[in-house]
Design a protein around this motif. Structure first.
Motif: not given
Length: 370
Positions: A279, A281, A292, A317, A313, A18, A110, A335, A333, A298
């Motif tokens: 959602d 992030l 992320s 992000l 993501q 990410s 991350d 997925p 977001f 999430v």
């Protein structure tokens, strides 16, 4: 060189999939007044989907790694090659192993995940696939020992998921190829797969599960289902049922776990220690912290730990980091519910599946390569 006065400090901890996309997008479209700082344990970050191909010998190191240095430089940021070991949300600082604390206005994590090595002896005697940088070094050492051996070599894998199976096929392919090239017919190789589950690839459709069981058995791999490993010793694993399996090399490819230091941050975590995010992030407990990839859980849309989801993501992000800095509402977001899984089996052949659909062939491997 940044000429605009610094208004906000954005710190990215980790060089995961990410964040690579966030940095790339900042390079294409920087945000004036934002100083970007990246803290990464590894300056060469691995694309996880290509790791089995690297192990099998299909790809080189440069093919499979992204050099964060030039990427961060193009984004006008600073790159600190260091391990983050603590976060103080009140002081808004990140502590590292080898440098003073780094201040942030906005923070994003991350940092990936690791394997759970709480089983007695696993950390000492097994090779963990995560973090990848440690794995590649230990795999290279194991490869040398196997090729230099004069006795049969027994190679084992703990874990019945896609990562374990794909790694097994990659290592088997590499070792058979190298021993044949060196005309080392005296090196006898055997492979074991050990899993606590009663079936391979939990979560996949039954056709895929049956197909891989057939492929593994055809390759001479001994399957040990319903065998939860409770102890690892040098050259030996012991399961909950009391079964002992002699091994010369053991690869640990179990479920993902989170670093323990997150427990001291005050961030809200799930039962497994991963950072709970909305959602958007954004952390559910700290609005100026985002997460992320594998390290994030999430709340609205739980998904498996997979590089596919981490990559996707990246764009939302980056957008939400910019929106947070500029005071705009964040965007949700969602997925995709299912991802296309492409599992290679060593010799440029792969099996693909999505939901109930399954397909396989060399063309599937070429698709994955593309």
């Amino acid at each position: 060189m940044q000429s605009t006065p610094i208004v906000k400090d954005l710190v990215l901890v980790g060089g995961g999939h990410s964040h690579v996309e966030v940095i790339r997008r900042f390079a294409m479209r920087p945000l004036p007044g934002v100083r970007l700082t990246v803290v990464a344990r590894d300056v060469h970050t691995t694309y996880s989907g290509m790791l089995p191909g690297l192990v099998a010998g299909h790809y080189s190191f440069d093919d499979t790694h992204i050099d964060l240095g030039p990427l961060v430089h193009r984004a006008g940021g600073r790159l600190y090659h260091d391990n983050a070991i603590a976060i103080d949300p009140e002081a808004k600082t990140v502590s590292c192993l080898n440098r003073p604390p780094i201040s942030y206005d906005l923070l994003s994590l991350d940092i990936g995940s690791s394997q759970d090595t709480s089983v007695q002896g696993a950390a000492e005697f097994a090779i963990q696939v995560k973090p990848v940088s440690n794995f590649t070094l230990r795999w290279a050492e194991a490869e040398k020992r196997i090729l230099a051996s004069t006795t049969p070599q027994r190679v084992g894998f703990v874990g019945g998921g896609a990562g374990s199976i794909e790694l097994l096929f990659a290592i088997r392919h590499r070792l058979l190829k190298l021993t044949a090239y060196a005309n080392r017919k005296d090196i006898k190789l055997s492979f074991q797969l050990i899993t606590a589950s009663d079936r391979l690839l939990p979560g996949y459709n039954k056709r895929v599960q049956k197909k891989f069981e057939q492929l593994l058995r055809s390759a001479g791999v001994e399957l040990n289902l319903c065998e939860r490993v409770v102890k690892v010793q040098e050259g030996l694993v012991v399961s909950e049922s009391g079964k002992s399996i002699d091994l010369d090399h053991l690869f640990w490819v179990t479920e993902a776990s989170a670093p323990a230091w997150l427990n001291e941050t005050g961030l809200k975590l799930n039962a497994n220690g991963f950072i709970l995010v909305r959602d958007t992030l954004q952390s559910v407990s700290h609005p100026n912290i985002f997460a992320s990839g594998d390290i994030a859980a999430v709340v609205e849309y739980p998904r498996p730990k997979s590089g596919v989801f981490a990559v996707r993501q990246g764009p939302p992000l980056k957008e939400n980091l910019c929106r947070s800095i500029t005071g705009q509402p964040l965007r949700s977001f969602k997925p995709q519910r299912q991802s296309l899984s492409l599992i290679s089996i060593g010799d440029r052949y792969a099996i693909g599946s999505r939901g109930p659909f399954t397909l396989g062939g060399r063309w599937v491997w070429r698709w994955k390569d593309w």
